[in-house]
Design an enzyme around this catalytic site. Structure first.
Site, PDB file in Angstrom:
ATOM      1  N   ASP A 129      47.137  30.020  36.881  1.00 18.50           N
ATOM      2  CA  ASP A 129      47.182  30.991  35.448  1.00 18.50           C
ATOM      3  C   ASP A 129      47.310  29.965  34.362  1.00 18.50           C
ATOM      4  O   ASP A 129      47.871  28.952  34.345  1.00 18.50           O
ATOM      5  CB  ASP A 129      48.338  31.968  35.446  1.00 18.50           C
TER       6      ASP A 129
ATOM      7  N   ASP B 124      42.980  26.772  33.943  1.00 14.32           N
ATOM      8  CA  ASP B 124      41.899  27.788  33.485  1.00 14.32           C
ATOM      9  C   ASP B 124      41.392  28.168  34.629  1.00 14.32           C
ATOM     10  O   ASP B 124      40.688  27.538  35.430  1.00 14.32           O
ATOM     11  CB  ASP B 124      41.058  27.123  32.413  1.00 14.32           C
TER      12      ASP B 124
ATOM     13  N   ASP C  14      41.934  39.028  39.914  1.00 12.86           N
ATOM     14  CA  ASP C  14      42.621  40.190  39.241  1.00 12.86           C
ATOM     15  C   ASP C  14      42.551  39.908  37.745  1.00 12.86           C
ATOM     16  O   ASP C  14      43.169  39.425  36.997  1.00 12.86           O
ATOM     17  CB  ASP C  14      44.033  40.423  39.481  1.00 12.86           C
TER      18      ASP C  14
ATOM     19  N   CYS D 134      42.441  46.401  35.311  1.00  9.26           N
ATOM     20  CA  CYS D 134      43.258  47.273  35.219  1.00  9.26           C
ATOM     21  C   CYS D 134      42.625  48.062  33.874  1.00  9.26           C
ATOM     22  O   CYS D 134      43.284  48.763  33.102  1.00  9.26           O
ATOM     23  CB  CYS D 134      44.593  46.903  34.695  1.00  9.26           C
TER      24      CYS D 134
END
Length: 421
Positions: free
Chosen positions: A130, A158, A259, A311
């Site tokens: 992350d 990154d 994700d 999402c």
């Protein structure tokens, strides 16, 4: 699970939906209430609520949205935690098996990462990446709380440029390394109680990194590694060895989860947060998810599986990304998600993709696509022209739904199912 909203949607958000061709009715509450049944009496007595088994997702249980678990003894003791059912479904699509080497390119704050490790068991590894150090530190806290970190390592990096290989040699079997390598500084077992000098060096390094963005020339910062992650006993030179495209084909990751950063518009809770953040930040927070997908696929071994999810419910961050990626990569194949036959979701605008939404699924909105890699000879890496298709940081939180996984006192699962992420 997340319930559709009962409040009017803000005008600015309605304009966003209209611009992206999304029907606002999916956010409107329905009258259907899932039937609950008694499970794990001790936890039910403590939280004063019946647990409802999520029949379409093994090992998951749901609670009413008004039930708070954060201050319950079961939660504080690491026996239960929450995740959105759609997020759990995305992880299950990876079909993680013991021995797999798994990469999570947008790992923070760690719920899906925990689910991966729970599925993995005692062999294989999970690498979490992350770009935000403070959010990855939350990952580390979760791994320690649920005693799931033995097979894991966490890098601040990154995700669009991360290129470290999975460690396929166990840290307990490195006796054959050369005498030259023996002189290198090696990683000892990780502990949060490091010597003062080491903490001072790490703090100085973080201060330097905070003044500059993460670049491809910098080594990722390793902030956690488990006893059996392959790091213990390894030299730094070997840890930070990057893979060539040829090496990736045979030594890359078995499974990759992207994700990706997105605009959060699939979650009612995040929509409400934009009231405080300001609606002008909705589009401004968009990043390039296509770069994450490209890099995740680049690190996948032949025959491996990659799941791309966001999402968001917008076509620009989902189907458009998938179509562009498939045009660039002849070796990528979109796979049927057979598990979804019994899932409460819809097909995406591209065959073999899925969409969860608050009305249909009683979850947050989520788009899911599954790819496999058939061989490096057809792999195409685009460096010149990159279309401006974007998506914004998908901050997975435990607020989306209240799903729990009960554990035995020794940390083992009561069910044969999954640790919600």
């Amino acid at each position: 699970m997340e319930e559709p909203s009962k409040s009017p949607l803000p005008e600015a958000f309605l304009s966003f939906l209209q611009a992206n061709g999304i029907d606002p009715s999916i956010y409107i509450a329905s009258d259907s209430t899932p039937r609950s049944e008694a499970e794990i009496e001790g936890i039910e007595a403590e939280i004063k609520c019946k647990l409802e088994k999520v029949n379409w997702l093994p090992g998951f249980y749901s609670l009413r949205p008004d039930i708070l678990i954060a201050n319950s003894k079961s939660y504080l003791d690491g026996k239960i935690y929450g995740i959105d059912a759609a997020s759990g479904a995305a992880v299950s699509v990876l079909n993680i098996s013991p021995g797999d080497h798994v990469l999570d390119l947008c790992a923070a704050p760690g719920a899906k990462l925990c689910m991966m490790l729970d599925l993995l068991g005692d062999s294989g590894s999970v690498t979490g990446v992350d770009v935000a150090r403070h959010r990855l530190a939350a990952c580390r806290t979760m791994l320690q709380k649920y005693s799931l970190g033995d097979q894991c390592r966490l890098f601040v990096a990154d995700g669009t440029t991360f290129s470290l290989a999975p460690l396929r040699v166990d840290s307990r079997s490195r006796s054959s390394e050369s005498s030259f390598e023996e002189k290198d500084e090696r990683f000892r077992e990780w502990t949060s109680r490091r010597p003062w000098k080491e903490r001072k060096r790490a703090a100085k390094a973080r201060e330097t990194m905070s003044l500059q963005s993460v670049t491809t020339s910098e080594n990722p910062e390793l902030i956690f590694y488990g006893r059996h992650s392959g790091v213990v006993g390894l030299s730094k030179n070997k840890l930070y060895k990057t893979m060539s495209d040829l090496e990736v084909s045979s030594c890359g990751y078995d499974k990759v989860l992207v994700d990706a950063e997105c605009t959060h518009d699939g979650s009612v809770k995040h929509i409400q947060k934009f009231e405080n953040w300001g609606w002008t930040t909705l589009q401004r927070r968009v990043l390039d998810a296509l770069k994450l997908l490209r890099n995740g696929f680049r690190l996948l071994k032949v025959g491996g599986l990659l799941v791309y999810s966001t999402c968001s419910l917008t076509v620009a961050q989902n189907e458009d990304i998938v179509e562009q990626f498939l045009k660039e990569n002849a070796s990528a194949e979109l796979q049927e998600i057979n598990e979804a036959e019994e899932w409460p979701c819809k097909s995406g605008r591209i065959p073999k993709t899925l969409r969860f939404d608050p009305l249909t699924s009683q979850t947050s909105g989520l788009f899911v696509a599954k790819f496999t890699f058939w061989g490096a000879e057809n792999r195409l890496f685009v460096a010149a022209f990159q279309p401006q298709i974007s998506a914004v940081a998908c901050f997975t939180t435990f607020e989306y739904s209240k799903l729990v996984r009960p554990l035995h006192e020794d940390g083992r699962d009561f069910s044969s199912g999954i640790l919600p992420s």
